[in-house]
Design an enzyme around this catalytic site. Structure first.
Site, PDB file in Angstrom:
ATOM      1  N   LEU A  99       0.820  -1.142  -0.208  1.00  0.00           N
ATOM      2  CA  LEU A  99       0.026  -0.183   0.051  1.00  0.00           C
ATOM      3  C   LEU A  99       1.052   1.270   0.006  1.00  0.00           C
ATOM      4  O   LEU A  99       2.044   1.157   0.598  1.00  0.00           O
ATOM      5  CB  LEU A  99      -0.991   0.065   1.267  1.00  0.00           C
ATOM      6  CG  LEU A  99      -1.905  -1.147   1.297  1.00  0.00           C
ATOM      7  CD1 LEU A  99      -2.586  -0.938   2.850  1.00  0.00           C
ATOM      8  CD2 LEU A  99      -2.918  -1.141   0.398  1.00  0.00           C
ATOM      9  N   ASP A 100       0.554   2.496  -0.652  1.00  0.00           N
ATOM     10  CA  ASP A 100       1.361   3.280  -0.595  1.00  0.00           C
ATOM     11  C   ASP A 100       1.571   3.946   0.736  1.00  0.00           C
ATOM     12  O   ASP A 100       0.738   3.621   1.695  1.00  0.00           O
ATOM     13  CB  ASP A 100       0.649   4.647  -1.312  1.00  0.00           C
ATOM     14  CG  ASP A 100       0.275   4.404  -2.800  1.00  0.00           C
ATOM     15  OD1 ASP A 100       1.186   3.512  -3.230  1.00  0.00           O
ATOM     16  OD2 ASP A 100      -0.642   4.855  -3.422  1.00  0.00           O
ATOM     17  N   LEU A 101       2.589   4.811   1.084  1.00  0.00           N
ATOM     18  CA  LEU A 101       2.827   5.338   2.081  1.00  0.00           C
ATOM     19  C   LEU A 101       1.707   6.039   2.921  1.00  0.00           C
ATOM     20  O   LEU A 101       1.571   5.739   4.105  1.00  0.00           O
ATOM     21  CB  LEU A 101       4.173   6.326   1.942  1.00  0.00           C
ATOM     22  CG  LEU A 101       4.870   6.670   3.291  1.00  0.00           C
ATOM     23  CD1 LEU A 101       5.510   5.359   3.877  1.00  0.00           C
ATOM     24  CD2 LEU A 101       5.939   7.695   2.863  1.00  0.00           C
ATOM     25  N   LYS A 184      -5.492   5.933  -7.193  1.00  0.00           N
ATOM     26  CA  LYS A 184      -5.466   7.231  -7.497  1.00  0.00           C
ATOM     27  C   LYS A 184      -5.251   7.564  -8.793  1.00  0.00           C
ATOM     28  O   LYS A 184      -5.731   8.684  -8.989  1.00  0.00           O
ATOM     29  CB  LYS A 184      -3.971   7.607  -6.670  1.00  0.00           C
ATOM     30  CG  LYS A 184      -4.209   7.497  -5.174  1.00  0.00           C
ATOM     31  CD  LYS A 184      -2.763   7.955  -4.593  1.00  0.00           C
ATOM     32  CE  LYS A 184      -2.776   7.552  -2.868  1.00  0.00           C
ATOM     33  NZ  LYS A 184      -1.436   7.246  -2.449  1.00  0.00           N
TER      34      LYS A 184
END
Ligand code: URA
Length: 228
Positions: A99-101, A184
């Protein structure tokens, strides 16, 4: 206690059938004793040998965490805390995918490479569901476009995704692949901007009411469903 054939299949020594064959052929010893019975149950400390070579047997561990923003989906980093730090004894454990930061939510932490591979394989089209907040406009056309597949910057066309617009600022989306920044980028392609993202489901495993930064061990049924 866990079945010998299951352990060896898990460890990648072949399918359950192939492992049973090996046992029948008398290739396997447990604690120095030749074994001919695949049903045999062993414990974590049992020494297994295949053709006199010792097998390194690690019990598989399966956790789900609710990843906080600011944690890196990695096992080591000099710059950020890692998702595996959220599980107390995490030697050998890794996250299943990334998962993204700044993304929160459901992440599986395990040492079962086979399971990770299966859940991440594009061929398996494992469903991942996200809740998001957004700015901009999404409408019925956006839902249609997600179903048909979106052209992301002429780089790729997304697989069928189910977009559910909750209201002017919130939505949910189910995707079946896991490309870089996919949600996103999809919302951006539709003219919106994701301002908050949280994964709430992977396959049949739900985040439920697990609090941010907390973990829990998966139960047998949950593991079975993930492996199905
Ligand atoms: N899609 C994204 O854009 N980010 C994530 O972290 C996961 C899916």
């Amino acid at each position: 206690m866990i079945r010998l054939d299951k352990v060896l299949a898990h460890l990648g020594y072949g399918s359950r059938k192939e492992v049973k064959e090996m046992i029948k052929k008398g290739l396997i010893k447990v604690d120095g004793i030749l074994i001919k019975n695949s049903d045999l149950k062993i414990n974590e400390d049992s020494k297994i040998e295949i053709a006199d070579d010792e097998v390194k047997y690690n019990e598989f561990k399966y956790y789900v965490i609710n990843k906080p923003s600011g944690y890196l989906s990695a096992t080591e980093s000099n710059n950020y805390p890692c998702v595996t730090d959220l599980v107390p004894y995490h030697k050998g454990l890794f996250p299943v995918g990334r998962l993204d930061l700044d993304t929160e939510g459901l992440l599986i932490i395990t040492n079962d490479g086979q399971l990770a591979h299966n859940l991440l394989s594009p061929k398996k089209e494992v469903e991942k569901e996200y809740y998001f907040k957004y700015k901009g406009k999404l409408n019925d056309d956006s839902v249609e476009m997600c179903l048909k597949g979106l052209n992301i910057n002429n780089e790729y066309i997304t697989k069928e995704a189910i977009l559910n617009i909750i209201n002017d600022t919130e939505g949910k989306i189910i995707i079946k692949e896991g490309k870089y920044h996919e949600v996103k980028r999809m919302i951006k392609t539709l003219g919106g901007e994701v301002t908050y993202l949280k994964r709430i489901r992977m396959k049949e495993l739900e985040l439920g009411d697990l609090k941010i930064g907390e973990y829990r061990e998966l139960d047998v049924e949950e593991i079975k469903k993930l492996k199905k």
